[in-house]
Scaffold this motif. Structure first.
Motif, PDB file in Angstrom:
ATOM      1  N   ARG A   1     -63.952 -16.954   0.626  1.00 52.17           N
ATOM      2  CA  ARG A   1     -63.554 -17.215  -0.231  1.00 52.17           C
ATOM      3  C   ARG A   1     -64.479 -17.684  -1.696  1.00 52.17           C
ATOM      4  N   PHE A   2     -65.173 -16.348  -1.449  1.00 56.07           N
ATOM      5  CA  PHE A   2     -66.359 -16.402  -3.224  1.00 56.07           C
ATOM      6  C   PHE A   2     -64.986 -15.814  -4.044  1.00 56.07           C
ATOM      7  N   MET A   3     -65.658 -16.301  -5.098  1.00 60.20           N
ATOM      8  CA  MET A   3     -64.476 -15.354  -5.929  1.00 60.20           C
ATOM      9  C   MET A   3     -66.177 -14.416  -7.125  1.00 60.20           C
ATOM     10  N   LEU A   4     -66.028 -14.195  -7.680  1.00 58.45           N
ATOM     11  CA  LEU A   4     -67.168 -13.306  -8.581  1.00 58.45           C
ATOM     12  C   LEU A   4     -66.821 -13.159  -9.826  1.00 58.45           C
ATOM     13  N   GLY A   5     -67.042 -14.343 -10.664  1.00 58.65           N
ATOM     14  CA  GLY A   5     -67.009 -14.664 -12.203  1.00 58.65           C
ATOM     15  C   GLY A   5     -68.166 -14.177 -12.858  1.00 58.65           C
ATOM     16  N   LEU A   6     -68.123 -13.236 -13.461  1.00 55.49           N
ATOM     17  CA  LEU A   6     -68.804 -12.299 -14.551  1.00 55.49           C
ATOM     18  C   LEU A   6     -68.965 -12.146 -15.545  1.00 55.49           C
ATOM     19  N   GLY A   7     -69.898 -12.600 -16.762  1.00 60.60           N
ATOM     20  CA  GLY A   7     -70.042 -12.877 -18.030  1.00 60.60           C
ATOM     21  C   GLY A   7     -70.828 -11.742 -18.720  1.00 60.60           C
ATOM     22  N   VAL A   8     -71.042 -11.859 -19.826  1.00 59.70           N
ATOM     23  CA  VAL A   8     -72.299 -11.347 -20.700  1.00 59.70           C
ATOM     24  C   VAL A   8     -73.200 -12.144 -21.504  1.00 59.70           C
TER      25      VAL A   8
ATOM     26  N   LEU B   1     -62.169 -22.862  -2.809  1.00 56.91           N
ATOM     27  CA  LEU B   1     -62.614 -20.921  -2.932  1.00 56.91           C
ATOM     28  C   LEU B   1     -63.594 -22.227  -4.395  1.00 56.91           C
ATOM     29  N   VAL B   2     -64.684 -21.373  -3.919  1.00 55.62           N
ATOM     30  CA  VAL B   2     -65.763 -21.004  -4.967  1.00 55.62           C
ATOM     31  C   VAL B   2     -65.981 -20.033  -5.329  1.00 55.62           C
ATOM     32  N   GLY B   3     -66.240 -20.247  -7.355  1.00 55.54           N
ATOM     33  CA  GLY B   3     -66.868 -18.812  -7.941  1.00 55.54           C
ATOM     34  C   GLY B   3     -67.521 -19.192  -9.106  1.00 55.54           C
ATOM     35  N   SER B   4     -68.019 -18.389  -9.419  1.00 56.08           N
ATOM     36  CA  SER B   4     -69.275 -17.755 -10.180  1.00 56.08           C
ATOM     37  C   SER B   4     -68.614 -17.770 -11.625  1.00 56.08           C
ATOM     38  N   SER B   5     -68.963 -19.033 -12.629  1.00 57.64           N
ATOM     39  CA  SER B   5     -68.351 -18.945 -14.316  1.00 57.64           C
ATOM     40  C   SER B   5     -69.890 -19.653 -14.652  1.00 57.64           C
ATOM     41  N   ILE B   6     -70.551 -18.847 -15.211  1.00 62.51           N
ATOM     42  CA  ILE B   6     -70.266 -17.424 -14.874  1.00 62.51           C
ATOM     43  C   ILE B   6     -71.423 -16.863 -14.549  1.00 62.51           C
ATOM     44  N   ALA B   7     -71.763 -15.552 -13.597  1.00 56.96           N
ATOM     45  CA  ALA B   7     -72.618 -15.003 -13.125  1.00 56.96           C
ATOM     46  C   ALA B   7     -73.250 -13.625 -13.989  1.00 56.96           C
ATOM     47  N   SER B   8     -74.115 -14.153 -14.986  1.00 54.51           N
ATOM     48  CA  SER B   8     -75.020 -12.748 -15.567  1.00 54.51           C
ATOM     49  C   SER B   8     -74.705 -11.082 -15.316  1.00 54.51           C
ATOM     50  N   ILE B   9     -74.809 -10.510 -16.105  1.00 49.53           N
ATOM     51  CA  ILE B   9     -74.681  -9.191 -15.884  1.00 49.53           C
ATOM     52  C   ILE B   9     -76.195  -9.169 -15.797  1.00 49.53           C
ATOM     53  N   TYR B  10     -76.931  -9.619 -16.518  1.00 43.26           N
ATOM     54  CA  TYR B  10     -78.750  -9.821 -16.544  1.00 43.26           C
ATOM     55  C   TYR B  10     -79.235  -9.910 -15.909  1.00 43.26           C
ATOM     56  N   ALA B  11     -78.614 -11.017 -14.998  1.00 44.23           N
ATOM     57  CA  ALA B  11     -79.377 -11.759 -13.904  1.00 44.23           C
ATOM     58  C   ALA B  11     -79.500 -10.790 -12.638  1.00 44.23           C
ATOM     59  N   ARG B  12     -78.806  -9.344 -12.269  1.00 44.40           N
ATOM     60  CA  ARG B  12     -79.091  -8.874 -11.281  1.00 44.40           C
ATOM     61  C   ARG B  12     -78.246  -7.682 -11.463  1.00 44.40           C
ATOM     62  N   ASP B  13     -78.140  -5.956 -11.134  1.00 48.21           N
ATOM     63  CA  ASP B  13     -77.800  -5.471 -11.080  1.00 48.21           C
ATOM     64  C   ASP B  13     -76.551  -5.084 -10.297  1.00 48.21           C
ATOM     65  N   ALA B  14     -76.306  -4.290 -10.412  1.00 50.28           N
ATOM     66  CA  ALA B  14     -74.281  -3.933 -10.310  1.00 50.28           C
ATOM     67  C   ALA B  14     -74.605  -4.613  -8.534  1.00 50.28           C
ATOM     68  N   PHE B  15     -75.351  -3.454  -8.205  1.00 52.28           N
ATOM     69  CA  PHE B  15     -75.578  -3.168  -6.512  1.00 52.28           C
ATOM     70  C   PHE B  15     -75.568  -4.449  -5.757  1.00 52.28           C
ATOM     71  N   ALA B  16     -76.654  -5.025  -6.337  1.00 55.33           N
ATOM     72  CA  ALA B  16     -77.707  -6.479  -5.792  1.00 55.33           C
ATOM     73  C   ALA B  16     -75.905  -7.574  -5.776  1.00 55.33           C
ATOM     74  N   ALA B  17     -75.605  -7.605  -6.961  1.00 54.61           N
ATOM     75  CA  ALA B  17     -74.187  -7.863  -7.526  1.00 54.61           C
ATOM     76  C   ALA B  17     -73.166  -7.726  -5.975  1.00 54.61           C
ATOM     77  N   ARG B  18     -72.399  -7.051  -5.639  1.00 51.42           N
ATOM     78  CA  ARG B  18     -71.856  -5.992  -4.912  1.00 51.42           C
ATOM     79  C   ARG B  18     -71.750  -7.269  -3.626  1.00 51.42           C
ATOM     80  N   GLN B  19     -73.350  -6.473  -2.817  1.00 51.40           N
ATOM     81  CA  GLN B  19     -73.907  -7.529  -1.559  1.00 51.40           C
ATOM     82  C   GLN B  19     -73.943  -8.678  -1.787  1.00 51.40           C
ATOM     83  N   GLY B  20     -73.835  -9.331  -2.678  1.00 53.03           N
ATOM     84  CA  GLY B  20     -74.328 -10.958  -2.615  1.00 53.03           C
ATOM     85  C   GLY B  20     -72.800 -11.383  -2.054  1.00 53.03           C
TER      86      GLY B  20
END
Length: 291
Positions: free
Chosen positions: A91-98, A61-80
């Motif tokens: 196998r991908f886990m989306l970890g988000l942070g401010v 499993l691979v997880g972002s820890s963290i992907a910044s919410i300021y790096a891409r809009d929510a639609f791009a994050a959802r599609q990614g």
């Protein structure tokens, strides 16, 4: 995603070039760790790195820890997120942070909003009007939650929380806030070094970039550390609490304390001298058996 194994790895993967990163990901998988978590900050872009790591492994499993919410809009994050799960069998886990104000404003050129409101707005847009919830196995999303209100938001809207720079006491509080059903995946720094002076020197160097950041500092104060303990890079009590050090038994005791406090998953981060390129592998090999 129905289950995350108990033990994972967190590492600042931007330290590696492509060949080293490929070898590291395969080593983590071969040792039997459940997941590999990686940061974004000023290193590799989060979604691109996730794709690379997934492509180099088969079960991990691979997880972002963290992907910044300021790096891409929510639609791009959802599609990614959707894309990475489609190509990897989920196998991908989306970890988000401010993230942190200096990174958002000075490096990215955005205005840093109120963290709780900004995250709520982002998660709302990320889910969309008719999509599955962010705790659905196909949309496994976590929040880098430290304070009580962000933990409440993680419980309300996502699969759980991925706290960083925390202690077993924070894990206990986080479990109480999240309740029994949400995932709690915590990061714990480790230094397999029995020379206390050297271990604390390495801990101080590792933590120095985090010390000025209000999000972490405020959380340490909530946990009971004092301003005096945080001064000048942190005193011995603080350094030992943040970077578990000593022999294998001493470090395992700290990891076990997180599990006893309510963690579902602990991702260990090797702390070592910058020129000791074999240290991460040594430490991971030493602790893989107690998965």
């Amino acid at each position: 995603m129905e289950k995350i194994g108990r033990l994972g790895v967190w590492y600042a993967t931007h330290k590696f070039d492509a060949a080293q990163l490929r070898g590291f990901a395969r080593q983590v998988e071969a040792l039997g760790y459940a997941a590999l978590w990686y940061p974004e900050s000023v290193g590799y872009e989060s979604m691109a790195q996730g794709a690379f790591l997934l492509g180099q492994t088969e079960r991990l499993l691979v997880g972002s820890s963290i992907a910044s919410i300021y790096a891409r809009d929510a639609f791009a994050a959802r599609q990614g997120h959707m894309t990475l799960n489609a190509i990897s069998g989920g196998r991908f886990m989306l970890g988000l942070g401010v993230s942190h104000a200096p990174m958002v404003e000075r490096l990215r050129g955005h205005s840093y909003g109120k963290p709780l409101a900004a995250m709520r707005e982002y998660l709302t847009a990320l889910r969309g009007k008719d999509g599955p919830g962010l705790d659905d196995p196909s949309r496994t999303t976590f929040v880098a939650a430290l304070g009580p209100r962000m933990l409440d938001l993680a419980r309300e809207m996502t699969a759980g929380a991925i706290p960083y720079n925390v202690t077993p006491e924070h894990t206990r509080r986080a479990r109480e806030a999240l309740g029994p059903e949400k995932w709690l995946c915590v990061e714990q720094k480790i230094c397999l070094e029995t020379d206390k002076a050297r271990a604390r020197h390495l801990a101080r160097k590792e933590l120095e970039r985090y010390m000025p950041l209000p999000n972490y500092r405020n959380n340490w104060l909530r946990l009971g550390f004092t301003e005096d303990e945080l001064a000048d890079g942190g005193n011995d009590h603080f350094l030992d609490a943040m970077v578990a050090n000593g022999d294998e038994a001493a470090i395992r005791a700290v990891v076990d304390a997180h599990f006893e406090a309510g963690a579902d998953h602990v991702c260990i981060q090797p702390v070592h001298a910058p020129d000791d390129v074999k240290a991460p592998g040594r430490m991971l090999a030493a602790f893989a058996p107690f998965e």
